[in-house]
Write a protein that holds these residues in place. Structure first.
Motif, PDB file in Angstrom:
ATOM      1  N   LYS A   1      54.843  38.253  47.294  1.00  0.00           N
ATOM      2  CA  LYS A   1      55.509  37.834  48.530  1.00  0.00           C
ATOM      3  C   LYS A   1      57.025  37.818  48.383  1.00  0.00           C
ATOM      4  CE  LYS A   1      52.199  37.883  51.169  1.00  0.00           C
ATOM      5  NZ  LYS A   1      52.202  38.941  52.192  1.00  0.00           N
ATOM      6  N   ALA A   2      57.520  37.472  47.190  1.00  0.00           N
ATOM      7  CA  ALA A   2      58.967  37.503  46.953  1.00  0.00           C
ATOM      8  C   ALA A   2      59.489  38.933  47.045  1.00  0.00           C
ATOM      9  CB  ALA A   2      59.288  36.899  45.586  1.00  0.00           C
ATOM     10  N   LEU A   3      58.743  39.870  46.508  1.00  0.00           N
ATOM     11  CA  LEU A   3      59.140  41.278  46.576  1.00  0.00           C
ATOM     12  C   LEU A   3      59.050  41.798  48.010  1.00  0.00           C
ATOM     13  CD1 LEU A   3      57.388  42.636  43.353  1.00  0.00           C
ATOM     14  CD2 LEU A   3      59.841  42.326  43.699  1.00  0.00           C
ATOM     15  N   GLU A   4      57.989  41.433  48.701  1.00  0.00           N
ATOM     16  CA  GLU A   4      57.823  41.877  50.088  1.00  0.00           C
ATOM     17  C   GLU A   4      58.974  41.371  50.956  1.00  0.00           C
ATOM     18  OE1 GLU A   4      53.862  42.020  52.374  1.00  0.00           O
ATOM     19  OE2 GLU A   4      54.826  40.187  53.112  1.00  0.00           O
ATOM     20  N   LYS A   5      59.392  40.132  50.731  1.00  0.00           N
ATOM     21  CA  LYS A   5      60.492  39.560  51.505  1.00  0.00           C
ATOM     22  C   LYS A   5      61.789  40.298  51.224  1.00  0.00           C
ATOM     23  CE  LYS A   5      62.987  35.232  52.323  1.00  0.00           C
ATOM     24  NZ  LYS A   5      63.119  33.796  51.917  1.00  0.00           N
ATOM     25  N   ALA A   6      62.058  40.585  49.951  1.00  0.00           N
ATOM     26  CA  ALA A   6      63.304  41.271  49.584  1.00  0.00           C
ATOM     27  C   ALA A   6      63.321  42.705  50.107  1.00  0.00           C
ATOM     28  CB  ALA A   6      63.484  41.257  48.069  1.00  0.00           C
ATOM     29  N   TYR A   7      62.191  43.389  50.013  1.00  0.00           N
ATOM     30  CA  TYR A   7      62.101  44.775  50.479  1.00  0.00           C
ATOM     31  C   TYR A   7      62.036  44.865  51.999  1.00  0.00           C
ATOM     32  CZ  TYR A   7      61.518  47.410  46.094  1.00  0.00           C
ATOM     33  OH  TYR A   7      61.731  48.037  44.891  1.00  0.00           O
ATOM     34  N   GLY A   8      61.623  43.760  52.642  1.00  0.00           N
ATOM     35  CA  GLY A   8      61.426  43.805  54.084  1.00  0.00           C
ATOM     36  C   GLY A   8      60.251  44.675  54.462  1.00  0.00           C
ATOM     37  N   TYR A   9      59.263  44.744  53.561  1.00  0.00           N
ATOM     38  CA  TYR A   9      58.177  45.719  53.695  1.00  0.00           C
ATOM     39  C   TYR A   9      57.076  45.318  52.722  1.00  0.00           C
ATOM     40  CZ  TYR A   9      57.730  50.420  55.779  1.00  0.00           C
ATOM     41  OH  TYR A   9      57.424  51.492  56.582  1.00  0.00           O
ATOM     42  N   PRO A  10      55.800  45.558  53.019  1.00  0.00           N
ATOM     43  CA  PRO A  10      54.773  45.362  51.999  1.00  0.00           C
ATOM     44  C   PRO A  10      55.071  46.210  50.768  1.00  0.00           C
ATOM     45  CG  PRO A  10      53.763  45.677  54.148  1.00  0.00           C
ATOM     46  CD  PRO A  10      55.227  45.985  54.314  1.00  0.00           C
ATOM     47  N   VAL A  11      54.684  45.729  49.597  1.00  0.00           N
ATOM     48  CA  VAL A  11      54.978  46.448  48.359  1.00  0.00           C
ATOM     49  C   VAL A  11      53.713  46.672  47.551  1.00  0.00           C
ATOM     50  CG1 VAL A  11      57.350  45.604  48.173  1.00  0.00           C
ATOM     51  CG2 VAL A  11      55.492  44.314  47.091  1.00  0.00           C
ATOM     52  N   ASP A  12      53.823  47.614  46.656  1.00  0.00           N
ATOM     53  CA  ASP A  12      52.753  48.005  45.744  1.00  0.00           C
ATOM     54  C   ASP A  12      53.368  47.975  44.347  1.00  0.00           C
ATOM     55  OD1 ASP A  12      51.016  49.440  44.132  1.00  0.00           O
ATOM     56  OD2 ASP A  12      51.061  51.262  45.324  1.00  0.00           O
ATOM     57  N   ILE A  13      52.781  47.214  43.421  1.00  0.00           N
ATOM     58  CA  ILE A  13      53.327  47.132  42.072  1.00  0.00           C
ATOM     59  C   ILE A  13      52.287  47.575  41.050  1.00  0.00           C
ATOM     60  CG2 ILE A  13      54.862  45.218  42.712  1.00  0.00           C
ATOM     61  CD1 ILE A  13      52.951  43.371  41.087  1.00  0.00           C
ATOM     62  N   GLU A  14      52.775  47.991  39.874  1.00  0.00           N
ATOM     63  CA  GLU A  14      51.926  48.209  38.711  1.00  0.00           C
ATOM     64  C   GLU A  14      52.412  47.277  37.620  1.00  0.00           C
ATOM     65  OE1 GLU A  14      51.551  52.315  37.554  1.00  0.00           O
ATOM     66  OE2 GLU A  14      51.370  52.980  39.642  1.00  0.00           O
ATOM     67  N   PHE A  15      51.477  46.720  36.850  1.00  0.00           N
ATOM     68  CA  PHE A  15      51.848  45.706  35.863  1.00  0.00           C
ATOM     69  C   PHE A  15      50.841  45.687  34.716  1.00  0.00           C
ATOM     70  CE2 PHE A  15      49.020  43.790  38.965  1.00  0.00           C
ATOM     71  CZ  PHE A  15      48.125  43.068  38.183  1.00  0.00           C
ATOM     72  N   THR A  16      51.218  45.014  33.646  1.00  0.00           N
ATOM     73  CA  THR A  16      50.292  44.717  32.556  1.00  0.00           C
ATOM     74  C   THR A  16      50.349  43.218  32.272  1.00  0.00           C
ATOM     75  OG1 THR A  16      51.950  45.071  30.829  1.00  0.00           O
ATOM     76  CG2 THR A  16      50.586  46.959  31.451  1.00  0.00           C
ATOM     77  N   VAL A  17      49.280  42.719  31.660  1.00  0.00           N
ATOM     78  CA  VAL A  17      49.209  41.312  31.243  1.00  0.00           C
ATOM     79  C   VAL A  17      48.747  41.282  29.799  1.00  0.00           C
ATOM     80  CG1 VAL A  17      48.076  39.085  31.603  1.00  0.00           C
ATOM     81  CG2 VAL A  17      48.692  40.504  33.571  1.00  0.00           C
ATOM     82  N   ASN A  18      49.455  40.538  28.979  1.00  0.00           N
ATOM     83  CA  ASN A  18      49.050  40.329  27.590  1.00  0.00           C
ATOM     84  C   ASN A  18      48.986  38.830  27.324  1.00  0.00           C
ATOM     85  OD1 ASN A  18      48.974  43.117  26.311  1.00  0.00           O
ATOM     86  ND2 ASN A  18      51.006  43.142  27.238  1.00  0.00           N
ATOM     87  N   PHE A  19      47.938  38.418  26.599  1.00  0.00           N
ATOM     88  CA  PHE A  19      47.713  36.998  26.358  1.00  0.00           C
ATOM     89  C   PHE A  19      48.280  36.573  25.012  1.00  0.00           C
ATOM     90  CE2 PHE A  19      44.014  38.224  29.046  1.00  0.00           C
ATOM     91  CZ  PHE A  19      44.396  37.506  30.178  1.00  0.00           C
ATOM     92  N   LYS A  20      48.816  35.359  24.993  1.00  0.00           N
ATOM     93  CA  LYS A  20      49.218  34.748  23.735  1.00  0.00           C
ATOM     94  C   LYS A  20      47.998  34.074  23.121  1.00  0.00           C
ATOM     95  CE  LYS A  20      53.946  33.902  25.338  1.00  0.00           C
ATOM     96  NZ  LYS A  20      54.997  32.881  25.602  1.00  0.00           N
ATOM     97  N   GLU A  21      48.186  33.434  21.963  1.00  0.00           N
ATOM     98  CA  GLU A  21      47.047  32.866  21.240  1.00  0.00           C
ATOM     99  C   GLU A  21      46.277  31.843  22.072  1.00  0.00           C
ATOM    100  OE1 GLU A  21      48.110  31.345  17.460  1.00  0.00           O
ATOM    101  OE2 GLU A  21      48.803  33.275  16.679  1.00  0.00           O
ATOM    102  N   ARG A  22      46.966  31.021  22.834  1.00  0.00           N
ATOM    103  CA  ARG A  22      46.304  29.979  23.599  1.00  0.00           C
ATOM    104  C   ARG A  22      45.889  30.434  24.997  1.00  0.00           C
ATOM    105  NH1 ARG A  22      50.001  24.595  22.268  1.00  0.00           N
ATOM    106  NH2 ARG A  22      49.717  24.628  19.998  1.00  0.00           N
ATOM    107  N   GLY A  23      46.036  31.690  25.259  1.00  0.00           N
ATOM    108  CA  GLY A  23      45.613  32.198  26.551  1.00  0.00           C
ATOM    109  C   GLY A  23      46.705  32.261  27.594  1.00  0.00           C
ATOM    110  N   GLU A  24      47.935  31.771  27.240  1.00  0.00           N
ATOM    111  CA  GLU A  24      49.028  31.934  28.197  1.00  0.00           C
ATOM    112  C   GLU A  24      49.313  33.427  28.358  1.00  0.00           C
ATOM    113  OE1 GLU A  24      49.377  30.288  25.337  1.00  0.00           O
ATOM    114  OE2 GLU A  24      50.136  28.251  25.652  1.00  0.00           O
ATOM    115  N   PHE A  25      49.714  33.807  29.544  1.00  0.00           N
ATOM    116  CA  PHE A  25      49.896  35.230  29.774  1.00  0.00           C
ATOM    117  C   PHE A  25      51.373  35.596  29.871  1.00  0.00           C
ATOM    118  CE2 PHE A  25      49.831  33.535  34.087  1.00  0.00           C
ATOM    119  CZ  PHE A  25      50.834  34.241  34.728  1.00  0.00           C
ATOM    120  N   GLN A  26      51.662  36.834  29.475  1.00  0.00           N
ATOM    121  CA  GLN A  26      52.966  37.456  29.691  1.00  0.00           C
ATOM    122  C   GLN A  26      52.755  38.675  30.562  1.00  0.00           C
ATOM    123  OE1 GLN A  26      54.902  38.128  25.804  1.00  0.00           O
ATOM    124  NE2 GLN A  26      56.466  36.731  26.592  1.00  0.00           N
ATOM    125  N   LEU A  27      53.629  38.828  31.537  1.00  0.00           N
ATOM    126  CA  LEU A  27      53.485  39.920  32.492  1.00  0.00           C
ATOM    127  C   LEU A  27      54.637  40.902  32.342  1.00  0.00           C
ATOM    128  CD1 LEU A  27      52.204  39.839  36.048  1.00  0.00           C
ATOM    129  CD2 LEU A  27      54.513  40.731  35.744  1.00  0.00           C
TER     130      LEU A  27
END
Length: 884
Positions: A639-665
């Motif tokens: 929603k932050a990206l959509e607001k800045a672009y003034g348009y719906p957006v499409d993103i590609e991303f990855t997620v990697n987990f730390k030892e305790r399950g916290e995620f990094q994007l």
């Protein structure tokens, strides 16, 4: 430093027309005596201090030419005052260099071709092109492709460059290519010329500086006089240290200076940032406004420090950089706490054209750009682009990338000028190449060069060319920049991949339940590399999650959950140094360290049936979507990206987990997404006789609310298609569909429904018709039919490159599962006598039983769909459905 290119000797041989032609006058008898006059084919470059000096040599030449009734063509493109006025013998062509190198050069090429042989040309000062193109490299490229063409047509052409505006390397490239290069000086009220190159002519004093005395030029033979002249001239000019630099480098030196000094006004910094933005970000005003809001002068210096060559960094790079800064500036998101830093290099767009020019393919590119050659010549040019040679200076900079990344896996991604822009995303049209990046430095460099070749060659793919042609972009400058990224992920017992990869869309037009809100957005998730998230993959299904109802699935029961889930994983195999696809069971059998508790659900039913001790898993991402705040962060992010672009957006991303399950994007890509929204409610008629219904379904469609009069139905019979035994026969069906699609041409005049078994566009003919998107892009409605006898199943491909194509082309999509409740297909209609295929295309007569064409214009056939009730129906009716 700017790109440097090796000097190459040019030998032009056209003696048949030059011999006996006699001396051609410059209009200045004294100058004629020094250089022994001009000859047909001469390109003359004047290096001087001012436009007035250039005008001083142009006017006598043009006056003399007009007296001799020669045709003079003036190429006008600069901001300086015009050199000539149009007259009976002088024709002026006005061009806009800001449209880009290719467009400008192509227009010049067409003018020269049209004008033909023996014409005399005057070009505006080439130095003015710096304002449009920002760097010397492209001016050198322009001269290298234009000068030989003029020579071949036995013309005479005047060019000029301003002293101290260009690097030594650029002047050297021009000198190598031209026939004459002459320095002009004004010093202490004296006028000097100094021929630096005069091809095919010689005299003992020709290459000495000459001073004008009366109507003659007298050579300065004394070494003392020459030394005094040049020492004074160079003292009054810019120091040679700076002239070793490109205009581009000087601009960034200025930026570096502003950033290092305290007290520089914000306005001054923003002005320079805006100037640089137009040189490396985009020509699109919407994208430039985003850059102005979210990229700083320091950001541009960071980009420059990681650039190879010059020019634009391309849409994919810009989208990634702008989106990251949007999110980092959104304080409520606290993205810095869960963002991976990006680690990227950028190969500037100018390198692409320089690669073409240096390998001698520019003429072929210009021929390919014509209507006749657009598709016909593309394959040959694609083959050449796959195997060209880079100058050593560029290869050395590529080595810098290889050394930096070491043996970490990397990906070489397309990032063309038009890619990921508003309205033109080019999803999946150009190549991206994973490199496991193992081996010696020489082996890794060779693999890298091969990847660059592949991406460059993909600019000539049929799908990419058809996409450009369809959108009126076939004549628009489309240089290919490259984004080189470190692959996000970790090593897992000989494999490398991220824990999660996916696509996020801020506006969910595929809602399959009344309770869902399209504004909430959706995700498409896979385990491993993101290739399975962005592509339609046979026999495999990523997890599609609506962000407001993340655990609500489009199917029900354990059997469906198992069937419509991910069964294979894309990985990088370190030992094999290759991209590979491995089965999920095999991968989990190696006891790899992935957080199965977050991404999977135990399949007790399958484990019991197998009688095994090891747990079986279905990749569902249920816990990730319901815990740890992941869903909420992704929704806020979109929603932050959509607001800045003034348009719906499409993103590609990855997620990697730390030892305790916290995620990094890691945000890999962001682009504005075309969408029509839901549209007005459509009330589906409930009193249509069954025999008047062509088909009806509950759910499994996307494209918003629709009420559309249908002119043609094209039906590929699933049973007949699956009965075709040969692969070639199934490819024949695909080509036939392509011909039918081309015949439709204009969907505004002929709204067509295309129905067929399984997945359109599959690479496996047994699972669907293997068309390219360019072979179905004129359809208004695309339907995929399940055929359970052969396990040919549709896939709701939301979030893939295929989906982007559907959205951009305005194609309504639906899938029909005949065995599901609420689905009806009227085989009496579809099996009825239709216009035979051979009436349209006699060459496909043998497939008349497979493909049926129904022309139903003026017969009241209509397709109606309503998101809120999740109903879609195609039916014969004399009245329109009511709109609410």
């Amino acid at each position: 430093m700017a790109c440097a290119w090796p000097r190459r000797k040019r030998r032009f041989v056209h003696k048949d027309k030059r011999e006996g032609a006699g001396m051609i006058s410059t209009g200045d008898k004294g100058l004629d005596q020094v250089i022994t006059g001009l000859q047909l084919g001469d390109n003359v470059v004047w290096q001087m201090d001012s436009i007035d000096d250039y005008r001083g040599v142009v006017l006598p030449f043009v006056k003399k030419s007009c007296e001799e009734k020669k045709r003079v063509v003036y190429i006008r493109f600069a901001n300086h005052k015009p050199l000539l006025k149009s007259s009976k013998n002088v024709v002026t062509y006005r061009l806009d260099a800001s449209e880009g190198f290719e467009s400008f050069s192509a227009q010049i090429n067409r003018i020269i071709r049209k004008e033909g042989e023996g014409v005399y040309y005057v070009f505006d000062c080439l130095s003015d092109l710096l304002f449009a193109w920002s760097n010397d490299l492209m001016i050198g490229n322009f001269f290298k492709i234009t000068c030989p063409f003029l020579f071949e047509l036995h013309t005479i052409a005047y060019f000029s460059i301003l002293r101290h505006r260009h690097s030594f390397m650029t002047v050297a490239r021009i000198r190598d290519t031209t026939q004459l290069l002459v320095d002009v000086y004004h010093h202490k009220n004296n006028y000097y010329i100094h021929p630096l190159k005069v091809w095919n002519r010689y005299s003992p004093t020709m290459f000495l500086p000459h001073i004008r005395k009366g109507g003659r030029f007298v050579p300065i033979a004394s070494s003392g006089d020459t030394a005094r002249l040049f020492s004074s001239v160079f003292k009054s000019g810019e120091r040679s240290v700076k002239q070793k630099l490109d205009y581009w480098d000087r601009l960034f030196m200025k930026a570096e200076d502003l950033c290092s000094r305290a007290g520089v006004s914000r306005a001054k910094r923003e002005q320079l940032a805006g100037q640089i933005s137009r040189l490396i970000i985009s020509r699109d005003e919407k994208i430039l406004r985003l850059a102005e809001d979210y990229l700083t002068l320091e950001d541009f210096l960071t980009i420059r420090s990681r650039m190879i060559g010059t020019g634009f960094i391309g849409g994919k790079s810009v989208g990634m950089l702008v989106a990251r800064n949007i999110l980092l500036k959104e304080k409520t998101l606290q993205a810095e706490k869960f963002f991976e830093p990006h680690d990227s290099f950028y190969v500037g767009s100018d390198v692409f054209y320089t690669y073409i020019v240096e390998n001698g393919w520019w003429k072929e590119l210009m021929a390919q750009r014509t209507k006749d050659g657009y598709f016909r010549l593309a394959r040959g040019l694609r083959d050449k682009l796959s195997g060209g040679v880079f100058p050593e200076e560029i290869k050395e900079q590529f080595r810098r990338i290889i050394d930096y990344f070491g043996q970490s896996p990397i990906i070489v991604r397309s990032s063309s000028l038009l890619e990921d822009s508003y309205g033109n995303v080019f999803a999946g049209k150009y190549e991206s190449v994973f490199l496991v990046n193992q081996g010696t430095p020489e082996e890794r460099l060779a693999a890298f060069l091969g990847a660059v070749h592949r991406v460059y060659a993909s600019t000539m793919s049929e799908d990419a060319l058809a996409y450009r042609l369809k959108r009126g972009l076939d004549k628009v400058d489309e240089q290919m920049a490259l984004l080189v990224q470190r692959v996000s992920g970790a090593f897992h017992k000989g494999y490398f991949f991220p824990d999660v990869a996916g696509v996020g869309i801020s506006y969910n037009t595929f809602v399959w339940n009344k309770s869902m809100d399209p504004e909430a957005g959706m995700l498409r998730l896979v385990l491993g590399l993101g290739t399975r998230a962005v592509n339609r993959v046979e026999g495999d299904y990523p997890r599609i999650a609506a962000l407001d109802e993340p655990l609500l699935k489009a199917h029900a029961g354990a059997g469906d959950a198992r069937k419509f889930s991910q069964h294979d994983v894309d990985v990088l195999h370190i030992k094999e140094n290759a991209f590979q696809t491995v089965s999920l069971d095999d991968l989990l059998g190696k006891k790899i360290d992935v957080h199965l508790d977050l991404i999977g659900t135990q399949d007790h039913e399958a484990q019991g049936a197998d009688g095994g001790q090891e747990p079986r898993w279905i990749i569902t991402f249920d816990r990730l979507l319901s815990q740890n705040g992941f869903r909420q962060k992704m929704q806020k992010l979109l929603k932050a990206l959509e607001k800045a672009y003034g348009y719906p957006v499409d993103i590609e991303f990855t997620v990697n987990f730390k030892e305790r399950g916290e995620f990094q994007l890691n945000l890999l890509q962001c682009r504005p997404m075309l969408t029509k929204g839901l549209g007005s409610r459509v009330v589906i008629p409930d009193k249509i006789a069954e025999e008047a219904v062509v088909f009806a379904s509950s759910g499994h469609f996307m494209g918003g609310n629709i009420s559309l009069a249908i002119d043609r139905i094209i039906y590929v019979d699933p049973q007949a298609y699956c009965a075709i035994e040969s692969q070639s026969g199934k490819y024949d069906i695909a080509r036939a569909i392509g011909d039918i699609n081309r015949q439709v041409s204009d969907k505004e005049k002929c709204a067509a429904i295309l129905l067929g078994p399984g997945r359109w566009g599959t690479s496996t003919p047994s699972l669907g018709v293997p068309v390219s998107f360019a072979e179905i892009d004129n359809m208004s409605v695309l339907g995929e039919l399940a055929f359970s006898g052969n396990n040919v199943m549709p896939e709701l491909s939301y979030g893939t490159h295929f989906f982007q194509d559907l959205v951009e082309s305005g194609i309504f999509y639906l899938s029909l599962y005949p065995d599901n409740q609420g689905v009806y297909i009227n085989h009496n209609i579809l099996d009825a006598q239709s216009k035979t295929l051979s009436e349209y295309f006699p060459q496909y007569k043998k497939y008349e039983h497979v493909i049926r064409i129904f022309d139903v214009k003026d017969k009241g056939v209509r397709l109606a769909a309503d998101i809120m009730t999740q109903k879609v129906m195609c039916y014969f009716s004399e009245t329109e459905p009511q709109k609410g």
